[in-house]
Design a protein around this motif. Structure first.
Motif, PDB file in Angstrom:
ATOM      1  N   PHE A 121       0.839  -1.193   0.000  1.00 44.06           N
ATOM      2  CA  PHE A 121       0.000   0.000   0.000  1.00 44.06           C
ATOM      3  C   PHE A 121       0.871   1.239   0.000  1.00 44.06           C
ATOM      4  CE2 PHE A 121       0.215   1.750   4.366  1.00 44.06           C
ATOM      5  CZ  PHE A 121       0.952   0.746   4.977  1.00 44.06           C
ATOM      6  N   ASN A 122       0.271   2.352  -0.406  1.00 45.44           N
ATOM      7  CA  ASN A 122       0.995   3.623  -0.442  1.00 45.44           C
ATOM      8  C   ASN A 122       0.801   4.311   0.907  1.00 45.44           C
ATOM      9  OD1 ASN A 122       1.941   6.216  -0.877  1.00 45.44           O
ATOM     10  ND2 ASN A 122       1.337   6.189  -3.058  1.00 45.44           N
ATOM     11  N   SER A 123       1.886   4.402   1.670  1.00 45.66           N
ATOM     12  CA  SER A 123       1.775   4.925   3.029  1.00 45.66           C
ATOM     13  C   SER A 123       1.960   6.443   3.088  1.00 45.66           C
ATOM     14  CB  SER A 123       2.803   4.245   3.932  1.00 45.66           C
ATOM     15  OG  SER A 123       4.094   4.483   3.411  1.00 45.66           O
ATOM     16  N   THR A 124       2.056   7.104   1.920  1.00 43.63           N
ATOM     17  CA  THR A 124       2.291   8.552   1.969  1.00 43.63           C
ATOM     18  C   THR A 124       0.995   9.354   2.099  1.00 43.63           C
ATOM     19  OG1 THR A 124       2.245   8.930  -0.431  1.00 43.63           O
ATOM     20  CG2 THR A 124       4.363   8.294   0.534  1.00 43.63           C
ATOM     21  N   PHE A 125      -0.131   8.732   1.777  1.00 44.20           N
ATOM     22  CA  PHE A 125      -1.390   9.464   1.966  1.00 44.20           C
ATOM     23  C   PHE A 125      -2.510   8.492   2.320  1.00 44.20           C
ATOM     24  CE2 PHE A 125      -4.098   8.563  -1.722  1.00 44.20           C
ATOM     25  CZ  PHE A 125      -3.202   7.870  -2.537  1.00 44.20           C
ATOM     26  N   PHE A 126      -3.598   9.048   2.826  1.00 46.64           N
ATOM     27  CA  PHE A 126      -4.752   8.232   3.202  1.00 46.64           C
ATOM     28  C   PHE A 126      -6.004   9.036   2.897  1.00 46.64           C
ATOM     29  CE2 PHE A 126      -5.791  10.694   6.973  1.00 46.64           C
ATOM     30  CZ  PHE A 126      -4.572  11.298   7.258  1.00 46.64           C
ATOM     31  N   LYS A 136      -4.162   0.566  -2.207  1.00 46.80           N
ATOM     32  CA  LYS A 136      -3.406  -0.652  -2.456  1.00 46.80           C
ATOM     33  C   LYS A 136      -2.532  -0.441  -3.691  1.00 46.80           C
ATOM     34  CE  LYS A 136      -4.188  -5.570  -3.152  1.00 46.80           C
ATOM     35  NZ  LYS A 136      -5.184  -6.631  -3.301  1.00 46.80           N
ATOM     36  N   THR A 137      -1.297  -0.910  -3.661  1.00 48.87           N
ATOM     37  CA  THR A 137      -0.389  -0.699  -4.803  1.00 48.87           C
ATOM     38  C   THR A 137       0.038  -2.032  -5.397  1.00 48.87           C
ATOM     39  OG1 THR A 137       1.465  -0.648  -3.294  1.00 48.87           O
ATOM     40  CG2 THR A 137       0.573   1.479  -3.955  1.00 48.87           C
ATOM     41  N   GLY A 138       0.667  -1.928  -6.573  1.00 50.54           N
ATOM     42  CA  GLY A 138       1.342  -3.081  -7.164  1.00 50.54           C
ATOM     43  C   GLY A 138       0.465  -4.211  -7.604  1.00 50.54           C
TER      44      GLY A 138
HETATM   45  C1  LIG Z   1       2.130   7.269  -3.426  1.00 42.99           C
HETATM   46  O1  LIG Z   1       1.257   8.337  -3.656  1.00 42.99           O
HETATM   47  C2  LIG Z   1       1.895   9.559  -3.991  1.00 42.99           C
HETATM   48  C3  LIG Z   1       0.818  10.625  -4.051  1.00 42.99           C
HETATM   49  O2  LIG Z   1      -0.194  10.283  -4.956  1.00 42.99           O
HETATM   50  C4  LIG Z   1       2.653   9.388  -5.287  1.00 42.99           C
HETATM   51  O3  LIG Z   1       3.285  10.573  -5.630  1.00 42.99           O
HETATM   52  C5  LIG Z   1       3.658   8.255  -5.135  1.00 42.99           C
HETATM   53  O4  LIG Z   1       4.275   8.011  -6.369  1.00 42.99           O
HETATM   54  C6  LIG Z   1       2.966   6.985  -4.657  1.00 42.99           C
HETATM   55  N1  LIG Z   1       3.956   5.977  -4.347  1.00 42.99           N
HETATM   56  C7  LIG Z   1       3.814   4.700  -4.730  1.00 42.99           C
HETATM   57  C8  LIG Z   1       4.895   3.772  -4.280  1.00 42.99           C
HETATM   58  O5  LIG Z   1       2.875   4.297  -5.394  1.00 42.99           O
END
Ligand SMILES: *[C@@H]1O[C@H](CO)[C@@H](O)[C@H](O)[C@H]1NC(C)=O
Length: 200
Positions: free
Chosen positions: A175-180, A197-199
């Protein structure tokens, strides 16, 4: 495979009684037009939701806390819907409204993207006249979601976010932990907290 998957999901929906917050969101959105997940899969103590195409208006707000971010942001978004657009018309909105928050080193930043959903029947919503308000559309996405049905304050909301973050990390979920995202479905605290969820 797809058919089995869908069948399992549908069966599962029948088990989502209305007292369950997830069941409440689905029931609400079947009655009113609002954003409901197309597929729900129960994981451990959270869910995987698939959201289909959706459209919303959004504005960026720097604020000390969630409550003031929502107050400032929603005022702008409601004014977009009440003729604050190039067509000078009323744009129909629906649940959910809410915000995206950003995390750095496990801390919630004092910057929020506040959003409000535009109903799906509106094709090509008019552009906002306020340059700080933007139209957004989103493709199909999967989210890890936890739903709640109790109204809480900012601090408890943050605790719920951090708890979900920790649980997903502990379970090694991609998952992308930079935002929610925190969508609200009622003023009585029916809400979700989700990480993308990523990937896949
Ligand atoms: C996570 O989300 C941020 C903001 O949308 C984006 O810039 C970044 O590339 C994302 N990272 C991944 C690993 O998907």
């Amino acid at each position: 495979m797809l058919r089995i998957f869908l069948t399992v999901s549908v069966l599962f929906w029948n088990h989502l009684a209305a007292q369950n917050p997830v069941g409440k969101v689905i029931e609400l959105c079947e009655r009113d037009d609002c954003l409901k997940p197309e597929v729900v899969i129960k994981d451990k103590n959270y869910y995987e939701f698939e959201f289909e195409f959706r459209q919303w208006v959004q504005t960026e707000v720097d604020a000390e806390d969630i409550e003031s971010a929502l107050a400032i942001g929603l005022e702008k978004l409601f004014s977009y819907a009440r003729c604050g657009n190039v067509a000078a018309t009323v744009v129909p909105l629906s649940a959910p409204w809410g915000f995206f928050g950003y995390l750095e080193n496990g801390k919630i930043q004092q910057r929020f993207s506040v959003f409000l959903r535009i109903v799906s029947e509106v094709n090509n919503p008019p552009e906002p006249t306020d340059p700080t308000v933007t139209l957004q559309t989103g493709p199909l996405l999967w989210y890890y979601i936890r739903t709640f049905d109790t109204k809480v304050d900012d601090q408890q909301t943050e605790e719920r976010v951090i708890q979900l973050l920790k649980d997903l990390e502990k379970d090694n979920r991609p998952f992308n932990s930079t935002f929610f995202g925190v969508p609200y479905y009622s003023t009585h605290g029916l809400m979700e907290i989700g990480f993308e969820k990523t990937g896949e």
